[in-house]
Design an enzyme around this catalytic site. Structure first.
Site, mmCIF file in Angstrom:
data_model
loop_
_atom_site.group_PDB
_atom_site.id
_atom_site.type_symbol
_atom_site.label_atom_id
_atom_site.label_comp_id
_atom_site.label_asym_id
_atom_site.label_seq_id
_atom_site.Cartn_x
_atom_site.Cartn_y
_atom_site.Cartn_z
ATOM 1 N N SER A 327 35.921 33.863 40.784
ATOM 2 C CA SER A 327 37.204 34.032 41.458
ATOM 3 C C SER A 327 38.148 32.847 41.247
ATOM 4 O O SER A 327 38.581 32.587 40.127
ATOM 5 C CB SER A 327 36.949 34.295 42.949
ATOM 6 O OG SER A 327 38.106 34.720 43.597
ATOM 7 N N GLU A 338 43.392 27.585 28.736
ATOM 8 C CA GLU A 338 44.407 28.248 27.928
ATOM 9 C C GLU A 338 45.763 27.561 27.966
ATOM 10 O O GLU A 338 46.548 27.676 27.017
ATOM 11 C CB GLU A 338 44.553 29.702 28.377
ATOM 12 C CG GLU A 338 43.289 30.532 28.130
ATOM 13 C CD GLU A 338 43.428 31.993 28.511
ATOM 14 O OE1 GLU A 338 42.418 32.719 28.397
ATOM 15 O OE2 GLU A 338 44.538 32.399 28.934
ATOM 16 N N LYS A 352 35.019 37.664 38.301
ATOM 17 C CA LYS A 352 35.728 38.342 39.389
ATOM 18 C C LYS A 352 37.217 38.191 39.126
ATOM 19 O O LYS A 352 37.782 37.104 39.291
ATOM 20 C CB LYS A 352 35.370 37.755 40.749
ATOM 21 C CG LYS A 352 36.123 38.424 41.902
ATOM 22 C CD LYS A 352 35.734 37.830 43.241
ATOM 23 C CE LYS A 352 36.510 38.490 44.378
ATOM 24 N NZ LYS A 352 37.964 38.167 44.323
#
Length: 498
Positions: A327, A338, A352
């Site tokens: 999560s 990224e 998740k």
């Protein structure tokens, strides 16, 4: 919504001989003509939908004004009325309504959407905002089972050896099959000092194991940091609670004063938490304006969340993840990977990729439900797939050994999977039992006696109670000492610091 109900339905059926019902589609009125009796009608105020039905009586002709037409609920109210009038025992109206809401939620087949009773809602809020008492483990309902996402650092659950993906099949002999995670939490939690026995099924093992745990205070301390040498600091974030970003900023300032030149950010076994905190922490490491995540609603509309920071921190960073990272910790890992080019080390994360919100009802019960899915800065949805690290590193094989029930006596001539786990633990910490096949022979007995003597325990060669607890404690220390994932992260960080 039309709700027409007689106070004594059975008597009405006996007394009246003719009934005509006409619905005026233009006015929204229902006209009911009845003969030979006076029908008493009542109105219901439906709190959950805001629908009100009014009944007015004019002698033999009754006119019912319908406030809002909700025909999809006709079947629900018909079922309620049928039970109310015909069930053989007196009904608890509150229990029926709660059950109806719970049934709607379960029909979504979403492990992250829950209806919580007042007690369950209190547990939910306390786990985010303050300390609580229990075993200290994040759980979820998965494929009909209650599964450990992560134990909290330093908690009784961690000390007992619980691991991510362990399945809790029962609590004190009561099966958890079919329960929601909120229902299971209510049973597992309890007052400090009380004992609870969990039956654990670990993936890859044949037999379940009973694990007694003494409940304790579980403080929501979420940031732990230390210098590990050569100007490198390790900071572990165990969950994303109310003050996590504030506590992390303070810890980083403290470590910089101690000479921190590089950071390993440890998100292993971090089950997540508050989205706002994940965004705030990600902003510490992602350059201003670059994306942290995207949130996509059911209509495909996407909202982007850019970093609010002024730039990269002035020290290199490596992030540790594992299968217990879920999560909010995955949001952070994906954001720095990224949008800031940070290396990820460890194992593929939990996976998740949805966002939940919670709504309190006036009685303090609560519904937590999925509102959207979140995407990484590059638009990837990691749900049920997880994030693959740049450098995959497993922990030693003994780090995933099955736990041993301290109440069970392992002695000469015993044979079980727990004996096999004990033998592998003994060998890992330097007390070779001579075999690892689950049969407790003389060599195993000698290894146990040597281990007991080295740890100031009665050297009777029997593994039980304090001896079992000490063995698992020593194994945990061994795992921390030989943390192959951390070692690799430090190695990668040193290369970046050159």
């Amino acid at each position: 919504m039309k709700v027409v109900k007689a106070l004594d339905e059975q008597n009405v059926e006996q007394e009246h001989t003719e009934q005509e019902q006409v619905t005026d589609k233009k006015t929204g009125y229902v006209h009911i003509k009845k003969f030979h009796f006076i029908l008493i009608l009542f109105f219901l105020v439906l709190l959950s939908t805001g629908i009100t039905t009014f009944a007015l009586s004019f002698g033999e002709e009754k006119v019912i004004t319908v406030g809002t037409e909700r025909s999809e609920f006709d079947k629900l109210y018909a079922a309620y009325d049928t039970l109310k009038s015909g069930y053989f025992e007196e009904l608890d109206q509150k229990k029926l309504i709660n059950g109806a809401i719970d049934g709607m939620v379960k029909a979504l087949d979403d492990p992250y959407t829950d209806y919580m009773s007042v007690e369950e809602a209190e547990n939910f809020h306390s786990s985010i905002n303050s300390s609580f008492q229990g075993i200290g483990a994040e759980i979820q309902e998965k494929d009909g089972h209650i599964t450990i996402v992560s134990p909290i650092k330093g908690s009784p659950a961690e000390k007992a050896g619980l691991k991510p993906n362990d399945i809790i099949t029962s609590v004190d002999g009561k099966s958890l099959q079919g329960m929601t995670s909120s229902e299971a939490v209510t049973i597992i939690r309890g007052k400090k000092g009380t004992k609870v026995e969990l039956t654990i099924q670990r993936p890859g093992t044949d037999a379940p194991v009973k694990v007694p745990i003494i409940r304790d205070d579980i403080p929501i301390e979420t940031v732990y940091g230390e210098m590990v040498g050569d100007g490198i600091a390790k900071v572990q974030v165990t969950s994303f609670s109310t003050n996590t970003s504030k506590d992390l900023a303070a810890k980083l300032n403290e470590l910089q004063k101690e000479g921190m030149k590089g950071l390993v950010l440890d998100l292993r076994q971090n089950p997540g938490g508050l989205l706002d905190e994940a965004i705030s922490i990600s902003s510490m490491f992602v350059p201003k304006g670059k994306l942290i995540l995207k949130v996509e609603d059911r209509n495909g509309k996407t909202q982007e969340y850019p970093s609010q920071n002024d730039g990269n921190p002035d020290f290199p960073l490596v992030v540790l993840i594992d299968k217990g990272s879920a999560s909010a910790s995955e949001i952070l890992a994906a954001a720095v990977s990224e949008s800031a080019g940070v290396k990820l080390v460890g194992e593929t994360s939990f996976g998740k990729g949805t966002v939940q919100t919670a709504k309190d009802f006036p009685d303090k019960s609560n519904i937590k439900f999925t509102t959207a899915k979140w995407l990484t800065p590059n638009g990837n949805w990691i749900h049920k797939k997880g994030i693959k690290p740049d450098i995959e590193v497993p922990l030693p094989e003994y780090a995933s050994l099955s736990i041993i029930n301290p109440d069970k006596e392992l002695k000469l001539s015993s044979s079980s999977t727990e004996v096999e786990s004990a033998q592998k633990m003994l060998k890992a910490i330097g007390f070779d039992p001579g075999r690892e096949d689950g049969f407790f022979d003389e060599k195993t007995q000698a290894a146990v006696s040597s281990f007991q003597a080295a740890n100031n325990l009665p050297a009777d060669g029997v593994l039980k109670g304090d001896s079992t607890i000490k063995l698992m404690e020593k194994l945990r220390e061994m795992i921390e000492t030989n943390d192959t994932q951390l070692q690799k992260a430090v190695e990668v960080l040193k290369e970046e610091m050159k």
